[in-house]
Scaffold this motif. Structure first.
Motif, mmCIF file in Angstrom:
data_model
loop_
_atom_site.group_PDB
_atom_site.id
_atom_site.type_symbol
_atom_site.label_atom_id
_atom_site.label_comp_id
_atom_site.label_asym_id
_atom_site.label_seq_id
_atom_site.Cartn_x
_atom_site.Cartn_y
_atom_site.Cartn_z
ATOM 1 N N THR A 118 -37.674 -33.018 66.728
ATOM 2 C CA THR A 118 -37.255 -31.716 66.209
ATOM 3 C C THR A 118 -38.308 -30.650 66.489
ATOM 4 N N THR A 119 -39.588 -31.040 66.432
ATOM 5 C CA THR A 119 -40.662 -30.078 66.697
ATOM 6 C C THR A 119 -40.582 -29.570 68.132
ATOM 7 N N THR A 120 -40.389 -30.485 69.067
ATOM 8 C CA THR A 120 -40.294 -30.110 70.480
ATOM 9 C C THR A 120 -39.048 -29.279 70.752
ATOM 10 N N LEU A 121 -37.935 -29.680 70.145
ATOM 11 C CA LEU A 121 -36.691 -28.939 70.339
ATOM 12 C C LEU A 121 -36.819 -27.515 69.817
ATOM 13 N N ALA A 122 -37.494 -27.356 68.669
ATOM 14 C CA ALA A 122 -37.667 -26.026 68.087
ATOM 15 C C ALA A 122 -38.553 -25.147 68.970
ATOM 16 N N LYS A 123 -39.551 -25.758 69.628
ATOM 17 C CA LYS A 123 -40.493 -24.985 70.446
ATOM 18 C C LYS A 123 -39.941 -24.660 71.828
ATOM 19 N N THR A 124 -39.264 -25.632 72.436
ATOM 20 C CA THR A 124 -38.839 -25.470 73.830
ATOM 21 C C THR A 124 -37.349 -25.215 74.002
ATOM 22 N N GLY A 125 -36.573 -25.609 72.987
ATOM 23 C CA GLY A 125 -35.129 -25.433 73.096
ATOM 24 C C GLY A 125 -34.450 -26.509 73.911
ATOM 25 N N THR A 126 -35.215 -27.515 74.317
ATOM 26 C CA THR A 126 -34.641 -28.607 75.103
ATOM 27 C C THR A 126 -35.033 -29.950 74.499
ATOM 28 N N SER A 127 -34.255 -30.963 74.812
ATOM 29 C CA SER A 127 -34.513 -32.303 74.298
ATOM 30 C C SER A 127 -35.726 -32.912 74.992
ATOM 31 N N PRO A 128 -36.663 -33.506 74.227
ATOM 32 C CA PRO A 128 -37.863 -34.092 74.833
ATOM 33 C C PRO A 128 -37.653 -35.505 75.371
ATOM 34 N N ILE A 129 -36.450 -36.052 75.239
ATOM 35 C CA ILE A 129 -36.197 -37.409 75.722
ATOM 36 C C ILE A 129 -34.936 -37.423 76.571
ATOM 37 N N ASN A 130 -34.856 -38.411 77.446
ATOM 38 C CA ASN A 130 -33.680 -38.518 78.308
ATOM 39 C C ASN A 130 -32.580 -39.320 77.618
ATOM 40 N N ARG A 131 -31.448 -39.430 78.291
ATOM 41 C CA ARG A 131 -30.278 -40.081 77.698
ATOM 42 C C ARG A 131 -30.540 -41.557 77.395
ATOM 43 N N LYS A 132 -31.265 -42.230 78.284
ATOM 44 C CA LYS A 132 -31.544 -43.655 78.092
ATOM 45 C C LYS A 132 -32.432 -43.876 76.863
ATOM 46 N N ALA A 133 -33.462 -43.037 76.727
ATOM 47 C CA ALA A 133 -34.375 -43.162 75.586
ATOM 48 C C ALA A 133 -33.644 -42.867 74.281
ATOM 49 N N LEU A 134 -32.767 -41.866 74.311
ATOM 50 C CA LEU A 134 -32.001 -41.527 73.108
ATOM 51 C C LEU A 134 -31.064 -42.669 72.727
ATOM 52 N N ALA A 135 -30.436 -43.268 73.719
ATOM 53 C CA ALA A 135 -29.536 -44.393 73.443
ATOM 54 C C ALA A 135 -30.302 -45.542 72.792
#
Length: 261
Positions: free
Chosen positions: A148-165
């Protein structure tokens, strides 16, 4: 009824323990009685209550003996958990009383009957087991805070689809484990059938805030689920956007080729 001391300890040590194995381990030494999901062990001085979801509650037991019995229980337990301990002191009310009184960490009991100790042990065992669930939820939240910290700062997800899965699969396993053991957090059938025992259980469960903590735990789990859903939606949007632009570029290229053919 005799006790070695006035100490009551609640020890969560495993995810599960077979009460039949507990009986086999102790029946030649002490008087034992099973109450569905808990085994009562009556000692010369003190009482043990072993719950099948890996919690031991002791009343007035010699500390050295208690440690010996805990070692034996750990040896037959399934899936060890980090040990969590709650400690209280107890005594019997001086005058004729029908309700539990709680002064700081001291439990003033209306009587010292086994049924009363059993009812109170249920609430104590559920409370310490809930601590284990709360700890697992907190660990999951802490380990994902950077998302959430990275998303708030950059506006993009800090992990790829595989890592999220992978993260979602791990969370699903954690949530499933908690939900499967939720049965241990409900009002036990034993006390529901006996109004006096039920009141003791309810009084103590209110003191340790069982209901409020369970509701809060559910909200924590839902928050984690919402977080993963948010990242999944963001990644799906990015993926579909990429596909859309790829399609547009491909169509444009084909049209240009046809135009200049």
């Amino acid at each position: 009824m005799s006790f070695f001391n006035d100490s009551a300890e609640v020890i969560a040590f495993a995810a599960q323990i077979d009460l039949d194995e507990v009986k086999a381990q102790f029946e030649k030494l002490f008087i034992m009685q099973r109450y569905r999901d808990v085994m009562h062990i009556e000692m010369p001085k003190g009482h043990l209550f072993v719950f099948d979801y890996g919690v031991l509650v002791t009343w007035g037991v010699n500390p050295a003996k208690q440690e010996q019995y805990l070692v034996k229980l750990k040896a037959i337990a399934k899936e060890m958990n980090p040990v969590q301990i709650d400690k209280y002191h107890f005594l019997k009310a001086d005058k004729e009383a029908t309700q539990l009184a709680i002064i700081q960490d001291k439990l003033v009991l209306p009587n010292l009957k086994v049924d009363s100790l059993l009812a109170l042990s249920h609430a104590l065992a559920q409370s310490v087991k809930l601590q284990h669930f709360e700890s697992r939820a907190e660990q999951t939240i802490s380990s994902n805070q950077y998302l959430t910290t990275t998303l708030a700062k950059t506006g993009t997800s800090p992990i790829n689809r595989k890592a999220l899965a992978k993260l979602r699969a791990q969370f699903f396993q954690t949530k499933s484990d908690i939900l499967l053991q939720y049965r241990s957090l409900g009002a036990p059938e034993f006390v529901v059938n006996f109004p006096a025992m039920e009141q003791l259980y309810l009084d103590l469960s209110m003191h340790v805030a069982l209901k409020a903590r369970i509701e809060f735990l559910n909200r924590k789990l839902q928050t984690i689920q919402d977080l993963y859903d948010l990242f999944a939606e963001e990644q799906n949007y990015t993926h579909f956007s990429f596909l859309a632009w790829t399609t547009i570029i491909l169509i444009t290229t084909i049209m240009l080729l046809l135009l200049f053919k």
